[in-house]
Scaffold this active site. Structure first.
Site, mmCIF file in Angstrom:
data_model
loop_
_atom_site.group_PDB
_atom_site.id
_atom_site.type_symbol
_atom_site.label_atom_id
_atom_site.label_comp_id
_atom_site.label_asym_id
_atom_site.label_seq_id
_atom_site.Cartn_x
_atom_site.Cartn_y
_atom_site.Cartn_z
ATOM 1 N N ARG A 251 47.958 -14.756 10.208
ATOM 2 C CA ARG A 251 48.733 -13.796 9.411
ATOM 3 C C ARG A 251 49.289 -14.547 8.210
ATOM 4 O O ARG A 251 49.943 -15.562 8.373
ATOM 5 C CB ARG A 251 49.810 -13.098 10.243
ATOM 6 C CG ARG A 251 51.073 -13.892 10.477
ATOM 7 C CD ARG A 251 52.215 -13.080 11.051
ATOM 8 N NE ARG A 251 52.981 -13.797 12.057
ATOM 9 C CZ ARG A 251 53.937 -14.690 11.793
ATOM 10 N NH1 ARG A 251 54.251 -14.981 10.550
ATOM 11 N NH2 ARG A 251 54.570 -15.301 12.767
ATOM 12 N N HIS A 255 56.423 -12.519 10.013
ATOM 13 C CA HIS A 255 56.254 -11.831 11.296
ATOM 14 C C HIS A 255 56.574 -10.342 11.132
ATOM 15 O O HIS A 255 55.821 -9.480 11.548
ATOM 16 C CB HIS A 255 57.184 -12.467 12.329
ATOM 17 C CG HIS A 255 57.298 -11.682 13.591
ATOM 18 N ND1 HIS A 255 56.298 -11.642 14.527
ATOM 19 C CD2 HIS A 255 58.279 -10.882 14.062
ATOM 20 C CE1 HIS A 255 56.672 -10.850 15.535
ATOM 21 N NE2 HIS A 255 57.868 -10.374 15.270
ATOM 22 N N TYR A 264 59.916 -21.823 9.172
ATOM 23 C CA TYR A 264 59.161 -22.521 10.207
ATOM 24 C C TYR A 264 57.761 -22.962 9.778
ATOM 25 O O TYR A 264 57.058 -23.624 10.526
ATOM 26 C CB TYR A 264 59.078 -21.676 11.477
ATOM 27 C CG TYR A 264 58.588 -20.253 11.264
ATOM 28 C CD1 TYR A 264 57.234 -19.965 11.186
ATOM 29 C CD2 TYR A 264 59.496 -19.210 11.137
ATOM 30 C CE1 TYR A 264 56.796 -18.672 10.983
ATOM 31 C CE2 TYR A 264 59.064 -17.902 10.938
ATOM 32 C CZ TYR A 264 57.712 -17.638 10.861
ATOM 33 O OH TYR A 264 57.279 -16.354 10.660
HETATM 34 C C1 LIG Z 1 59.573 -9.191 26.135
HETATM 35 C C2 LIG Z 1 59.816 -9.477 24.699
HETATM 36 N N1 LIG Z 1 60.441 -10.608 24.343
HETATM 37 C C3 LIG Z 1 60.709 -10.881 23.051
HETATM 38 C C4 LIG Z 1 60.336 -10.007 22.078
HETATM 39 C C5 LIG Z 1 60.646 -10.301 20.609
HETATM 40 N N2 LIG Z 1 59.394 -10.570 19.898
HETATM 41 C C6 LIG Z 1 58.790 -9.593 19.190
HETATM 42 S S1 LIG Z 1 57.345 -10.092 18.574
HETATM 43 C C7 LIG Z 1 57.497 -11.637 19.217
HETATM 44 C C8 LIG Z 1 56.394 -12.645 19.014
HETATM 45 C C9 LIG Z 1 55.077 -12.141 19.505
HETATM 46 O O1 LIG Z 1 54.068 -13.042 19.213
HETATM 47 P P1 LIG Z 1 52.561 -12.772 19.564
HETATM 48 O O2 LIG Z 1 52.422 -12.271 20.972
HETATM 49 O O3 LIG Z 1 51.797 -13.984 19.224
HETATM 50 O O4 LIG Z 1 52.139 -11.553 18.627
HETATM 51 P P2 LIG Z 1 52.214 -11.448 17.034
HETATM 52 O O5 LIG Z 1 53.586 -10.962 16.690
HETATM 53 O O6 LIG Z 1 51.891 -12.776 16.473
HETATM 54 O O7 LIG Z 1 51.206 -10.422 16.664
HETATM 55 C C10 LIG Z 1 58.707 -11.748 19.909
HETATM 56 C C11 LIG Z 1 59.189 -12.964 20.565
HETATM 57 C C12 LIG Z 1 59.682 -8.825 22.478
HETATM 58 N N3 LIG Z 1 59.279 -7.914 21.600
HETATM 59 N N4 LIG Z 1 59.437 -8.587 23.787
#
Ligand SMILES: Cc1ncc(C[n+]2csc(CCOP(=O)(O)OP(=O)(O)O)c2C)c(N)n1
Lengths: 355, 332
Positions: A251, A255, A264
């Protein structure tokens, strides 16, 4: 031996690879993919700009991940199921979600969760990894009902750390559910780099533990994504069970619009990657190499996409005002007395305000 | 309240949390901070900003994305000499860790007759009203006040936030520390630079009054104070009690206030049924039933999931709803 080698149908310069399946790439397919990727990129950029103007709420951009999403979702057939996260609008749009509704979702409207009639597109999963077991269940239901429909479920690299990832994959493998676990490894979970997320070299190799096929594709190569997903879906339809696909991608931006990536990682470096990895540029080079490219046609596509997105925005913005009663009316099929009473009291208060 | 008043600085609630963490990390090397994005990023709300630079990657730890893993590992660290302060990115994402909290963190002391304990703090931003995406706005404190073996703390201002956080870190048992996102940056207040504590289990009478008591915590304290100010103009004096700790409730302060005013309105943004308000009414019945001049009123969120942001304002209790309830108990 490298057990989970990255699969490519075209290299970074857009040269067709000598790989089984690559001969199936046609001019029509290339053009269709270019159109879809252009549409979703236009959507994504528009969403960010609307958010900055205060016309949309917090938004999760996917620029850089178009090939992973469009390539995979375009491998589905009409009756299949799609379980997205909050970043997978390119996939849902490709599979036929309504553009104004997807915008509405990001405007804090529950109506944005509702896909067009007949489309099995689930609302975006906001908690991480919780949608994997759902996809397994929905896929199993298709199998037990005797159809040849399958499910695809999207998730990020961070999601592989949650228990639900394991539970969904394990059930699917035990029961041979016709589901494709589609991972977009964009290398970051908010600020956490994948090296901090897991100690295994690839995500694809996690399939070994479940005794299912694991596939690692170049997620910026739309043909690799498309054909490998298609194969996995066919395996699923033949009753051979689930597949784990890891699409390695990136990406470019934050985020979400509430996030500051410079905290970061080096954003300059992210921008500099673009000429090598950008999925649209790669397809453009490929089309030029194959003699499929026509500049006027490309301009026309871009123009049309802009118009389509503008009209979706207009439709989103002219959508009827939200109905307060909705917050009470859909918790149960028939409201409990507590909700009924709370609703009446609140509506009375609102009427009092107007009078 | 014990204070070694040195200096004061003006901090927001979220800065007071950081300051509380820093104070304790300096004082005790066993204190470590763990969670998703708490290190390099300094937390998505910047609550751990600067701590990794100051204390290093061994004490401020970016973990994999796994709430059960964070809390479960925290339990192991806590029962083996560390004082982990773990962050749930949002209270609405604590659910994967529910089992670890419910079946382990809260029971290890009891199951080992005191041989092991879990001195861990679980920090969690919570609450509606900031236009966050789905699930981010949950206010589910009652799930935890219902659990035997964990204390539940919820500050409403920067001073309390730092003092209660330090008390929570020093507490020998698990504490759920709820931080209202709506209060994070809404005001700044004077906070002592040194170490001080605010006692867990003690409510705070914020505004004294004679006619009715308003019980509130977290973001609802602000609403309570606004309603009290409206009634002041009409010569009705409201006593505003900030509960600060939701388990255990402060029986003395609560009953003393009811016995003075004879009327009560409870405001919370969590759902009505099974909410902490129900417990408060039970407590008031037990201690002060004969002092009541009117049935106790509750102003709460509804028994519905917190709506998407376009309708969120219809869910969160407002000054108007509180005023109406106060009128009702006054004119009973
Ligand atoms: C259970 C849970 N914990 C924390 C979060 C907060 N959170 C939202 S997105 C994210 C990171 C997700 O990363 P990834 O699975 O790699 O997906 P990406 O956002 O990179 O598409 C976090 C920690 C959440 N949505 N759900």
């Amino acid at each position: 031996m490298e057990p989970f080698k990255m699969i490519r149908y075209m290299d970074e310069q857009g040269n067709k690879q000598d790989i089984e399946g690559a001969e199936a790439i046609t001019e029509d397919l290339a053009k269709a993919m270019f159109e879809k990727m252009t549409l979703v990129r236009t959507f994504d950029r528009k969403a960010i700009s609307l958010q900055r103007q205060g016309r949309l709420g917090t938004y999760a951009p996917f620029e850089g991940q178009e090939a992973a999403q469009v390539g995979s979702a375009s491998a589905l057939k009409g009756e299949d199921w799609l379980f997205p996260t909050y970043r997978d609008h390119a996939a849902t749009i490709t599979f036929g979600h309504s553009l104004p509704r997807v915008f509405l979702y990001w405007n804090g409207r529950v109506e944005g969760c509702v896909a067009p009639e007949g489309k099995h597109i689930f609302p975006p999963a906001v908690p991480i990894a919780t949608q994997l077991p759902h996809a397994t269940g929905a896929a199993l239901a298709e199998k037990w009902k005797g159809t040849d429909n399958a499910a695809i479920v999207y998730f990020g690299d961070g999601a592989t750390s949650e228990g639900d990832f394991h539970e969904g994959m394990n059930f699917a493998s035990v029961f041979k559910a016709p589901v494709v676990f589609f991972n977009q490894n964009n290398q970051y979970a908010i600020s956490v780099h994948i090296s901090r997320q897991m100690n295994s070299e690839t995500i694809a190799q996690k399939s070994v533990a479940y005794g299912i096929p694991g596939v690692r594709v170049d997620g910026n190569d739309i043909f690799a994504v498309h054909f490998e997903t298609k194969k996995a879906l066919e395996r699923a339809r033949r009753g051979e069970g689930p597949t784990l696909i890891e699409a390695v991608t990136w990406r470019y931006g934050a985020h979400t619009t509430a996030d500051d990536p410079t905290k970061y990682r080096d954003q300059e470096a992210s921008v500099q990657k673009r000429p090598q990895i950008d999925p649209l540029l790669r397809l453009e080079r490929f089309m030029k190499n194959e003699g499929y490219w026509d500049q006027d046609w490309a301009e026309e596509v871009r123009k049309k996409c802009t118009e389509t997105i503008e009209s979706a925005v207009a439709e989103m913005e002219s959508f009827p005002e939200p109905n307060v009663e909705d917050i009470f009316d859909y918790v149960f099929e028939k409201p409990t007395w507590t909700i009924q009473q709370q609703k009446e009291e609140y509506l009375q208060l609102l009427r009092g305000n107007q009078g | 309240m014990s204070t070694t008043m040195t200096n004061v600085q003006k901090l927001s609630l979220v800065q007071a949390v950081t300051d509380g963490l820093r104070t304790m990390m300096k004082e005790r090397k066993e204190v470590i901070v763990m969670g998703e994005d708490v290190g390099k990023n300094g937390g998505v709300f910047r609550a751990t900003e600067g701590l990794m630079e100051e204390f290093g990657e061994d004490r401020v730890i970016d973990t994999p994305l796994s709430e059960a893993g964070i809390v479960g590992t925290g339990i192991g660290l806590a029962l083996n000499g560390f004082l982990p302060v773990v962050e749930m990115q949002f209270l609405g994402f604590i659910y994967p860790a529910f089992e670890q909290i419910m079946t382990h963190a809260t029971r290890i002391r009891m199951r080992t007759l005191g041989k092991y304990s879990v001195p861990m703090v679980i920090r969690a931003p919570y609450g509606a009203g900031i236009r966050a995406p789905e699930i981010h706005s949950d206010s589910v404190e009652a799930l935890f006040t219902h659990m035997p073996g964990i204390k539940v703390v919820c500050p409403s201002n920067p001073y309390d936030a730092k003092g209660l956080l330090i008390a929570s870190i020093e507490d020998p048992d698990p504490v759920l520390f709820m931080e209202s996102m709506r209060c994070y940056r809404s005001t700044k207040a004077e906070v002592p630079t040194g170490k001080y504590t605010v006692e867990i289990g003690k409510a705070n009478v914020l505004t004294e009054g004679e006619d009715v008591t308003i019980f509130a915590w977290g973001a609802m304290v602000v609403i309570a104070e606004k309603a009290a100010a409206e009634f002041k103009k009409k010569n009705i004096s409201c006593e505003v009690v900030d509960l600060r700790t939701l388990y255990p409730l402060d029986k003395e302060t609560i009953s003393a206030s009811i016995q003075k005013t004879g009327r009560a309105v409870i405001i919370h943004e969590a759902h009505a049924t099974g909410g902490v308000g129900s417990d408060l009414i039970g407590l008031i019945n037990d201690t002060s039933f004969l002092y009541l001049k009117a049935p106790i009123e509750r102003v709460t969120g509804y028994d519905v999931p917190v709506p998407f942001s376009a309708l969120e304002d219809h869910y969160v209790p407002t000054v108007q709803r509180l005023v109406k309830a106060i009128d009702k108990v006054i004119h009973f």
